[in-house]
Design an enzyme around this catalytic site. Structure first.
Site, PDB file in Angstrom:
ATOM      1  N   ARG A  95      50.080 -24.856  24.059  1.00 44.55           N
ATOM      2  CA  ARG A  95      51.143 -24.277  24.664  1.00 44.55           C
ATOM      3  C   ARG A  95      50.928 -23.334  26.132  1.00 44.55           C
ATOM      4  O   ARG A  95      51.640 -23.296  27.060  1.00 44.55           O
ATOM      5  CB  ARG A  95      52.303 -23.262  23.673  1.00 44.55           C
ATOM      6  CG  ARG A  95      52.750 -23.921  22.533  1.00 44.55           C
ATOM      7  CD  ARG A  95      53.432 -22.621  21.776  1.00 44.55           C
ATOM      8  NE  ARG A  95      54.018 -23.406  20.371  1.00 44.55           N
ATOM      9  CZ  ARG A  95      53.429 -23.422  19.413  1.00 44.55           C
ATOM     10  NH1 ARG A  95      52.188 -23.003  19.095  1.00 44.55           N
ATOM     11  NH2 ARG A  95      54.033 -24.059  18.247  1.00 44.55           N
ATOM     12  N   ASP A 155      57.900 -20.080  13.892  1.00 41.31           N
ATOM     13  CA  ASP A 155      56.950 -19.971  12.834  1.00 41.31           C
ATOM     14  C   ASP A 155      56.971 -19.074  11.753  1.00 41.31           C
ATOM     15  O   ASP A 155      56.386 -19.481  10.674  1.00 41.31           O
ATOM     16  CB  ASP A 155      55.619 -19.096  13.923  1.00 41.31           C
ATOM     17  CG  ASP A 155      55.711 -19.858  15.034  1.00 41.31           C
ATOM     18  OD1 ASP A 155      54.603 -20.442  15.404  1.00 41.31           O
ATOM     19  OD2 ASP A 155      56.559 -19.391  16.223  1.00 41.31           O
ATOM     20  N   ARG A 158      58.724 -21.211   9.377  1.00 43.44           N
ATOM     21  CA  ARG A 158      57.854 -22.166   8.925  1.00 43.44           C
ATOM     22  C   ARG A 158      57.180 -21.578   7.551  1.00 43.44           C
ATOM     23  O   ARG A 158      57.066 -22.018   6.785  1.00 43.44           O
ATOM     24  CB  ARG A 158      57.037 -22.799   9.913  1.00 43.44           C
ATOM     25  CG  ARG A 158      57.704 -23.832  10.753  1.00 43.44           C
ATOM     26  CD  ARG A 158      56.675 -24.121  12.076  1.00 43.44           C
ATOM     27  NE  ARG A 158      57.458 -25.191  12.759  1.00 43.44           N
ATOM     28  CZ  ARG A 158      57.172 -25.369  14.146  1.00 43.44           C
ATOM     29  NH1 ARG A 158      56.412 -24.762  14.796  1.00 43.44           N
ATOM     30  NH2 ARG A 158      57.913 -26.426  14.645  1.00 43.44           N
ATOM     31  N   HIS A 182      53.297 -16.678  20.134  1.00 38.11           N
ATOM     32  CA  HIS A 182      53.824 -18.117  19.613  1.00 38.11           C
ATOM     33  C   HIS A 182      52.795 -19.115  20.237  1.00 38.11           C
ATOM     34  O   HIS A 182      52.775 -19.515  21.135  1.00 38.11           O
ATOM     35  CB  HIS A 182      55.000 -18.197  20.477  1.00 38.11           C
ATOM     36  CG  HIS A 182      55.564 -19.557  19.996  1.00 38.11           C
ATOM     37  ND1 HIS A 182      55.875 -20.003  18.528  1.00 38.11           N
ATOM     38  CD2 HIS A 182      55.934 -20.399  20.725  1.00 38.11           C
ATOM     39  CE1 HIS A 182      56.255 -21.165  18.517  1.00 38.11           C
ATOM     40  NE2 HIS A 182      56.358 -21.659  19.911  1.00 38.11           N
TER      41      HIS A 182
END
Length: 320
Positions: A95, A155, A158, A182
């Site tokens: 990212r 996240d 998850r 993140h």
């Protein structure tokens, strides 16, 4: 419905960026029934118009809603403007690799929002979300509470899903957070994790699991690498983040005071200053009301500081 105090249409949302994430988010929001008007904005005007047409054809099967493509001026009175625009993450790319490309794109987007005298809440979804939330704070001049990054909401979902699968329990009964960046330096806050108030390790033992250290490492790594796995298999992730966008919008529109791990500026919490991180915060009609000081142990706090420093190093190379 207008809010006369700030000229905001509480039933209107705008989505900037009509790629996979933007279009999936728009579709999720159409199905939610929260809004009666949605404008889609993209540099590729045909793409925005095509997505608006496609999604609007589902309206007769759902709830009345006006969906159309438009310009930045059309977003001026939106309650929430969601920014998903930017380069997508490619296989093998982190990212943070997206930083310079997407900061450049935001330097074009944010001034156009400023010109509209926007009075609503800005929800940043594009990656790297923490740095782009920081960028939006610096460029927009909006109050910090009205600029929210989607952070580690996905996240965290998850993590809850993985724990629910591991323990054979409804994931909605799992209370745990991913905090920090993140991205690759994110932290699973195990010391505050619980299942309906029962500490996570105690609940694991109830279900016949005793090798806590191995399970924690395995599950946290799985969560951290999940996006890479999905991108490798299908080139992009968008359904999970779309549901996260919907959830954040719900908390804002309904003034739920929900506790969500969104991206916001740090002001001394855990000894961290002048960097945006994902931390549990109370989210309601005015955006971020306050951060929630969850329990973190010494090891988690050390990793949180490392996460912050990694982001600060990248931010130091940017110009605003």
């Amino acid at each position: 419905m207008k809010n006369s105090n700030c000229d905001v249409n509480l039933r209107k949302v705008a989505v900037i960026g009509c790629g996979f994430v933007g279009s999936a988010s728009a579709f999720a929001l159409m199905q939610s029934g929260m809004f009666s008007e949605m404008v889609l904005i993209d540099v590729d005007k045909d793409r925005a118009e095509g997505e608006a047409l496609d999604i609007s054809h589902g309206v007769p099967l759902n709830r009345p809603m006006k969906i159309y493509s438009g310009e930045y001026k059309d977003a001026s009175d939106a309650a929430i403007v969601i920014i998903t625009a930017g380069a997508g993450q490619k296989p093998g790319e982190t990212r943070l690799d997206l930083v310079h490309k997407n900061v450049g794109i935001f330097k074009s987007i944010i001034p156009q929002i400023n010109e509209c005298n926007f009075k609503g809440i800005l929800l940043i979804v594009s990656n790297p979300v923490d740095i782009l939330t920081y960028t939006s704070i610096k460029l927009s001049g909006l109050p910090e509470n009205r600029i929210i990054g989607s952070g580690t909401v996905l996240d965290t979902a998850r993590l809850k899903y993985q724990l629910g699968q591991h323990l054979g329990v409804d994931s909605r009964s799992v209370h745990a957070f991913i905090i920090g960046e993140h991205g690759d330096s994110e932290i699973a806050a195990w010391s505050s994790a619980n299942v309906s108030g029962i500490p996570i390790n105690s609940f694991c033992e109830m279900r016949g699991y005793f090798n806590h250290e191995e399970a924690m490492i395995r599950i946290a790594d799985s969560v951290k690498n999940m996006a890479y796995e999905i991108i490798e298999k299908k080139k992009a992730t968008y359904y999970g983040i779309a549901m996260s966008v919907k959830r954040i919008c719900e908390a804002i529109l309904r003034d739920e005071k929900s506790i969500l791990p969104v991206s916001s500026m740090m002001h001394g919490e855990y000894g961290i200053e002048n960097v945006v991180l994902s931390m549990p915060s109370i989210v309601g009609k005015d955006g971020i009301e306050t951060k929630v000081p969850i329990t973190v142990n010494e090891n988690e706090c050390t990793h949180l500081m490392k996460s912050a420093n990694a982001l600060k190093e990248v931010i130091s190379e940017l110009e605003f």
